[in-house]
Design an enzyme around this catalytic site. Structure first.
Site, mmCIF file in Angstrom:
data_model
loop_
_atom_site.group_PDB
_atom_site.id
_atom_site.type_symbol
_atom_site.label_atom_id
_atom_site.label_comp_id
_atom_site.label_asym_id
_atom_site.label_seq_id
_atom_site.Cartn_x
_atom_site.Cartn_y
_atom_site.Cartn_z
ATOM 1 N N CYS A 86 0.916 -1.192 0.124
ATOM 2 C CA CYS A 86 -0.052 0.003 0.106
ATOM 3 C C CYS A 86 1.033 1.315 0.202
ATOM 4 O O CYS A 86 1.346 1.613 -1.103
ATOM 5 C CB CYS A 86 -0.970 0.135 1.320
ATOM 6 S SG CYS A 86 -2.329 0.993 0.971
ATOM 7 N N HIS A 184 -3.085 -5.358 1.792
ATOM 8 C CA HIS A 184 -2.342 -5.463 3.219
ATOM 9 C C HIS A 184 -2.356 -6.853 3.431
ATOM 10 O O HIS A 184 -3.338 -7.326 4.408
ATOM 11 C CB HIS A 184 -3.223 -4.742 4.240
ATOM 12 C CG HIS A 184 -3.069 -3.340 4.277
ATOM 13 N ND1 HIS A 184 -2.064 -2.509 4.795
ATOM 14 C CD2 HIS A 184 -3.640 -2.291 3.382
ATOM 15 C CE1 HIS A 184 -2.169 -1.122 4.609
ATOM 16 N NE2 HIS A 184 -3.256 -1.066 3.554
ATOM 17 N N GLU A 186 -0.684 -8.412 5.642
ATOM 18 C CA GLU A 186 -0.337 -8.526 7.042
ATOM 19 C C GLU A 186 -1.436 -8.343 8.031
ATOM 20 O O GLU A 186 -1.550 -8.570 9.227
ATOM 21 C CB GLU A 186 0.801 -7.372 7.243
ATOM 22 C CG GLU A 186 0.085 -5.941 7.331
ATOM 23 C CD GLU A 186 0.149 -5.205 6.049
ATOM 24 O OE1 GLU A 186 0.208 -5.985 4.972
ATOM 25 O OE2 GLU A 186 -0.350 -4.061 5.836
HETATM 26 N N1 LIG Z 1 -3.340 1.763 3.470
HETATM 27 C C1 LIG Z 1 -2.305 2.562 2.870
HETATM 28 O O1 LIG Z 1 -1.258 2.386 3.261
HETATM 29 C C2 LIG Z 1 -2.838 3.736 2.511
HETATM 30 C C3 LIG Z 1 -1.954 4.680 1.605
HETATM 31 C C4 LIG Z 1 -2.205 6.297 1.721
HETATM 32 N N2 LIG Z 1 -3.454 6.439 0.938
HETATM 33 C C5 LIG Z 1 -0.930 6.954 1.028
HETATM 34 O O2 LIG Z 1 -1.125 7.483 0.114
HETATM 35 O O3 LIG Z 1 0.047 6.825 1.374
#
Ligand SMILES: NC(=O)CC[C@H](N)C(=O)O
Length: 205
Positions: A86, A184, A186
């Site tokens: 992410c 994710h 994890e």
């Molecule tokens: N769950 C996340 O890691 C979101 C990422 C977040 N929207 C970002 O721009 O970093």
């Protein structure tokens, strides 16, 4: 590339912000030594790095403040295996769309990633995603204000997509020693992607 002589590789988790504890817990079950990374000296002691989910703008800022940004970028350029989830995917992307002007990424993955592409926090969702190289059926992918990969260049391998036809979005990629997912693993208790990464680390040259 291994800096630790032990049978178990040392996998660092960038622990400045985000859900690094969940990654440390998942890695602890994968027959590796898992360690938080917050200081420049710790960057030199790892065989691989996980960059967690969180907020890439904050992570970028803190990495510079804690003086780990440049050491990490340097080790990545030298081939350090890394897995970004992410926000971590954003940190590994060569090009970030919809980023803040002052946000910096380590880079390494020859692709364009779009921040918050799936919508706002309320639009977080789960979906089964088949991952090339991960056996045993689809993983449950948890997306939280997730990015997607808008475009891949070079030898980036697409490992997983969500949606069908023209709505299909790339959410898992690999390029050499670098792995990234928009979601994710994890948070699900399913260790298959962590194990996939550990196999990458063990076979990294
Ligand atoms: N769950 C996340 O890691 C979101 C990422 C977040 N929207 C970002 O721009 O970093």
């Amino acid at each position: 590339m291994r800096v630790s002589p032990d049978a178990q590789p040392v996998i660092g988790v960038l622990a400045l912000q985000g859900d690094f504890r969940e990654h440390l817990a998942a890695l602890a079950e994968c027959d590796v030594i898992a360690r938080p990374v917050r200081r420049p000296g710790e960057v030199a002691e790892i065989d691989a790095l996980v960059i967690p989910g969180g907020e890439s703008t904050t992570m970028s800022k803190l990495a510079q403040e804690f003086e780990v940004f440049d050491p990490i970028a340097e080790r990545l350029r030298a081939g350090l295996p890394a897995y970004g989830t992410c926000a971590g995917m954003i940190m590994l992307a060569d090009e970030v769309l919809d980023g803040r002007p002052d946000q910096r990424s380590f880079g390494g993955l020859a692709l364009q990633v779009r921040r918050n592409a799936f919508g706002r926090q309320v639009d977080s969702f789960e979906s089964p995603v088949e991952i090339t190289g991960v056996e045993g059926g689809p993983v449950t992918a948890v997306f939280i204000r997730a990015p997607w990969v808008e475009k891949v260049n070079g030898d980036v391998e697409v490992l997983g997509q969500v949606g069908d036809g023209p709505d299909a979005r790339i959410v898992a990629v690999r390029q050499g020693n670098l792995l990234a997912t928009s979601f994710h693993p994890e948070l699900t208790g399913d260790l298959r992607l962590h194990r996939y990464f550990v196999d990458m680390v063990r076979s990294a040259v």
